[in-house]
Every structure is written in C-alpha cells, then in structure tokens.
Motif scaffolding. Structure first.
Motif, PDB file in Angstrom:
ATOM      1  N   ILE A 240       0.828  -1.211   0.000  1.00 47.48           N
ATOM      2  CA  ILE A 240       0.000   0.000   0.000  1.00 47.48           C
ATOM      3  C   ILE A 240       0.863   1.262   0.000  1.00 47.48           C
ATOM      4  N   ASN A 241       1.902   1.283   0.819  1.00 46.37           N
ATOM      5  CA  ASN A 241       2.684   2.506   1.013  1.00 46.37           C
ATOM      6  C   ASN A 241       3.877   2.657   0.083  1.00 46.37           C
ATOM      7  N   GLY A 242       4.355   1.564  -0.445  1.00 49.96           N
ATOM      8  CA  GLY A 242       5.587   1.630  -1.230  1.00 49.96           C
ATOM      9  C   GLY A 242       5.359   1.945  -2.693  1.00 49.96           C
ATOM     10  N   GLU A 243       6.406   2.461  -3.287  1.00 52.08           N
ATOM     11  CA  GLU A 243       6.400   2.639  -4.720  1.00 52.08           C
ATOM     12  C   GLU A 243       7.202   1.492  -5.306  1.00 52.08           C
ATOM     13  N   PHE A 244       6.636   0.832  -6.293  1.00 52.75           N
ATOM     14  CA  PHE A 244       7.303  -0.314  -6.887  1.00 52.75           C
ATOM     15  C   PHE A 244       6.770  -0.527  -8.298  1.00 52.75           C
ATOM     16  N   LEU A 245       7.546  -1.233  -9.100  1.00 49.47           N
ATOM     17  CA  LEU A 245       7.093  -1.580 -10.436  1.00 49.47           C
ATOM     18  C   LEU A 245       6.008  -2.639 -10.335  1.00 49.47           C
ATOM     19  N   LYS A 246       5.032  -2.559 -11.198  1.00 53.05           N
ATOM     20  CA  LYS A 246       4.006  -3.590 -11.209  1.00 53.05           C
ATOM     21  C   LYS A 246       4.649  -4.904 -11.636  1.00 53.05           C
ATOM     22  N   PRO A 247       4.233  -6.001 -11.028  1.00 52.25           N
ATOM     23  CA  PRO A 247       4.817  -7.299 -11.381  1.00 52.25           C
ATOM     24  C   PRO A 247       4.762  -7.604 -12.876  1.00 52.25           C
ATOM     25  N   ILE A 248       3.670  -7.220 -13.522  1.00 49.66           N
ATOM     26  CA  ILE A 248       3.509  -7.495 -14.960  1.00 49.66           C
ATOM     27  C   ILE A 248       4.644  -6.851 -15.759  1.00 49.66           C
ATOM     28  N   VAL A 249       5.076  -5.661 -15.365  1.00 50.84           N
ATOM     29  CA  VAL A 249       6.149  -4.958 -16.072  1.00 50.84           C
ATOM     30  C   VAL A 249       7.448  -5.760 -15.997  1.00 50.84           C
ATOM     31  N   VAL A 250       7.774  -6.262 -14.812  1.00 47.38           N
ATOM     32  CA  VAL A 250       9.001  -7.041 -14.634  1.00 47.38           C
ATOM     33  C   VAL A 250       8.895  -8.358 -15.411  1.00 47.38           C
ATOM     34  N   MET A 251       7.733  -8.987 -15.380  1.00 44.98           N
ATOM     35  CA  MET A 251       7.520 -10.227 -16.138  1.00 44.98           C
ATOM     36  C   MET A 251       7.728  -9.987 -17.636  1.00 44.98           C
ATOM     37  N   GLU A 252       7.137  -8.918 -18.148  1.00 42.29           N
ATOM     38  CA  GLU A 252       7.256  -8.610 -19.580  1.00 42.29           C
ATOM     39  C   GLU A 252       8.708  -8.370 -19.981  1.00 42.29           C
ATOM     40  N   GLN A 253       9.458  -7.697 -19.124  1.00 41.67           N
ATOM     41  CA  GLN A 253      10.872  -7.453 -19.421  1.00 41.67           C
ATOM     42  C   GLN A 253      11.649  -8.763 -19.501  1.00 41.67           C
ATOM     43  N   LEU A 254      11.368  -9.683 -18.596  1.00 42.17           N
ATOM     44  CA  LEU A 254      12.041 -10.979 -18.614  1.00 42.17           C
ATOM     45  C   LEU A 254      11.619 -11.789 -19.841  1.00 42.17           C
ATOM     46  N   GLU A 255      10.349 -11.747 -20.186  1.00 41.03           N
ATOM     47  CA  GLU A 255       9.857 -12.490 -21.349  1.00 41.03           C
ATOM     48  C   GLU A 255      10.486 -11.997 -22.650  1.00 41.03           C
ATOM     49  N   GLN A 256      10.816 -10.721 -22.728  1.00 42.64           N
ATOM     50  CA  GLN A 256      11.441 -10.174 -23.934  1.00 42.64           C
ATOM     51  C   GLN A 256      12.827 -10.764 -24.165  1.00 42.64           C
ATOM     52  N   GLN A 257      13.444 -11.318 -23.131  1.00 44.44           N
ATOM     53  CA  GLN A 257      14.751 -11.944 -23.284  1.00 44.44           C
ATOM     54  C   GLN A 257      14.646 -13.315 -23.946  1.00 44.44           C
ATOM     55  N   ASP A 258      13.428 -13.852 -24.044  1.00 39.93           N
ATOM     56  CA  ASP A 258      13.138 -15.101 -24.749  1.00 39.93           C
ATOM     57  C   ASP A 258      14.009 -16.271 -24.284  1.00 39.93           C
ATOM     58  N   LYS A 259      14.058 -16.476 -22.973  1.00 44.46           N
ATOM     59  CA  LYS A 259      14.824 -17.584 -22.410  1.00 44.46           C
ATOM     60  C   LYS A 259      13.918 -18.742 -21.996  1.00 44.46           C
ATOM     61  N   GLY A 260      12.640 -18.664 -22.329  1.00 36.73           N
ATOM     62  CA  GLY A 260      11.693 -19.704 -21.953  1.00 36.73           C
ATOM     63  C   GLY A 260      10.348 -19.110 -21.591  1.00 36.73           C
ATOM     64  N   THR A 261       9.615 -19.826 -20.751  1.00 34.91           N
ATOM     65  CA  THR A 261       8.277 -19.418 -20.325  1.00 34.91           C
ATOM     66  C   THR A 261       8.265 -19.280 -18.810  1.00 34.91           C
ATOM     67  N   ILE A 262       7.803 -18.151 -18.326  1.00 34.74           N
ATOM     68  CA  ILE A 262       7.673 -17.973 -16.877  1.00 34.74           C
ATOM     69  C   ILE A 262       6.669 -19.003 -16.374  1.00 34.74           C
ATOM     70  N   CYS A 263       7.007 -19.655 -15.269  1.00 30.89           N
ATOM     71  CA  CYS A 263       6.103 -20.651 -14.706  1.00 30.89           C
ATOM     72  C   CYS A 263       5.723 -20.351 -13.258  1.00 30.89           C
ATOM     73  N   ASP A 264       6.409 -19.369 -12.646  1.00 29.68           N
ATOM     74  CA  ASP A 264       6.133 -19.079 -11.242  1.00 29.68           C
ATOM     75  C   ASP A 264       6.527 -17.640 -10.921  1.00 29.68           C
ATOM     76  N   PHE A 265       5.688 -16.986 -10.141  1.00 28.19           N
ATOM     77  CA  PHE A 265       5.954 -15.625  -9.667  1.00 28.19           C
ATOM     78  C   PHE A 265       5.577 -15.576  -8.199  1.00 28.19           C
ATOM     79  N   ASP A 266       6.401 -14.895  -7.407  1.00 27.90           N
ATOM     80  CA  ASP A 266       6.131 -14.776  -5.983  1.00 27.90           C
ATOM     81  C   ASP A 266       6.666 -13.440  -5.486  1.00 27.90           C
ATOM     82  N   VAL A 267       5.961 -12.833  -4.550  1.00 33.18           N
ATOM     83  CA  VAL A 267       6.424 -11.606  -3.901  1.00 33.18           C
ATOM     84  C   VAL A 267       6.890 -11.993  -2.497  1.00 33.18           C
ATOM     85  N   ASP A 268       8.038 -11.466  -2.109  1.00 37.13           N
ATOM     86  CA  ASP A 268       8.576 -11.762  -0.794  1.00 37.13           C
ATOM     87  C   ASP A 268       9.110 -10.466  -0.194  1.00 37.13           C
ATOM     88  N   VAL A 269       9.273 -10.438   1.109  1.00 37.30           N
ATOM     89  CA  VAL A 269       9.888  -9.307   1.795  1.00 37.30           C
ATOM     90  C   VAL A 269      11.226  -9.781   2.335  1.00 37.30           C
TER      91      VAL A 269
END
Length: 153
Positions: free
Chosen positions: A6-35
């Motif tokens: 709620i309080n933090g500024e951060f990139l939306k997860p979708i943005v980071v996923m899209e950046q990784l997908e553009q590298q074309d190293k495979g298919t993302i199969c798992d995403f998790d947020v951690d502190v």
C-alpha cells in the motif's frame, strides 16, 4: 507485506515479467512476492523446455533491478509446471498476458502466480492480497476462463 504494497512505490509485477519475457529464455512458470530485509522482492522462475532447465530470478520490486539468477535442470517435481508451460506456448501466449487476463476483474495485489497441470487441466493459480483477505483463484489455460471449482478464499 500488505503495508509495503500500500505505502511503497514499486514496479508492477507485470512490467518485470514482460521485461524478462522479452529476453526469450523460456516461459515464466512461477511468480512470488517476498519481503527481504524490509524490501519487496519479486521471485520469478522460467522454464526452458528445449534446454530442460529452470532459471530462477530475484528482482528488486522498487526498480526492477536483477538481484540474483541461477539455473538448474528441472526434475520430476517441476513436471506440472512444465506441462502447463507447454500448453501456454501452444496457445502462443505469455505468462504475463495470462496473468493480466486472469486478474482483469479482480481486486488486490498479486502476490503469487504459478502454472500447474493436474487432473488433465493446465491452469494458473493466483493469490491476491487485499486489505480484508487473501484470495486464491485458478484460471484454465486452455479455455482462458476461471475454474470455479478451484476458486476459494
């Protein structure tokens, strides 16, 4: 975690996923947020079916900076994710696009998304966190629709 979201500024997860997908190293199969050490961290796993390996990445949510990366051969525990990733590839769809479609009408922050294959169904399981609760939903990859029998709170 909810307070940081709620309080933090951060990139939306979708943005980071899209950046990784553009590298074309495979298919993302798992995403998790951690502190970790008071900072939000995105953990993303990507399966490369041809190379028979899974790569794991950690990104700082604040700015999308890559923190760690490691790869290893996938094993029998990963078969559900691998089969679901194959189905996603057959539909010519990215993980980020599937996640965006699945959360389109949902409220809350995406905290986890994972491809799986069970009972002859390939699906995306998502966890969303909002102020009142944590919701888990399943989304069928073949039909691109929610699986009502696997929807729970």
């Amino acid at each position: 975690m909810h307070t940081l979201l709620i309080n933090g500024e951060f990139l939306k997860p979708i943005v980071v996923m899209e950046q990784l997908e553009q590298q074309d190293k495979g298919t993302i199969c798992d995403f998790d947020v951690d502190v970790e050490e008071g900072l939000l961290v995105y953990k993303i796993s990507m399966v490369n079916v041809e190379a028979r390996e899974i790569s794991k990445y950690q990104y700082r949510a604040l700015d999308g900076v890559l923190l760690t990366e490691k790869s290893s051969a996938y094993n029998s525990d990963d078969i559900g994710s691998v089969n679901a990733a194959k189905m996603l590839q057959a539909k010519h769809m990215t993980f980020s696009a599937l996640v965006a479609l699945a959360i389109e009408d949902q409220q809350g922050y995406l905290t986890q998304a994972e491809l799986d294959h069970d009972l002859s169904i390939s699906y995306l399981e998502l966890k969303l966190l909002n102020q009142d609760s944590k919701n888990t939903i399943a989304f069928d990859i073949e039909t691109l629709r929610p699986l009502p029998l696997l929807k729970w709170d």
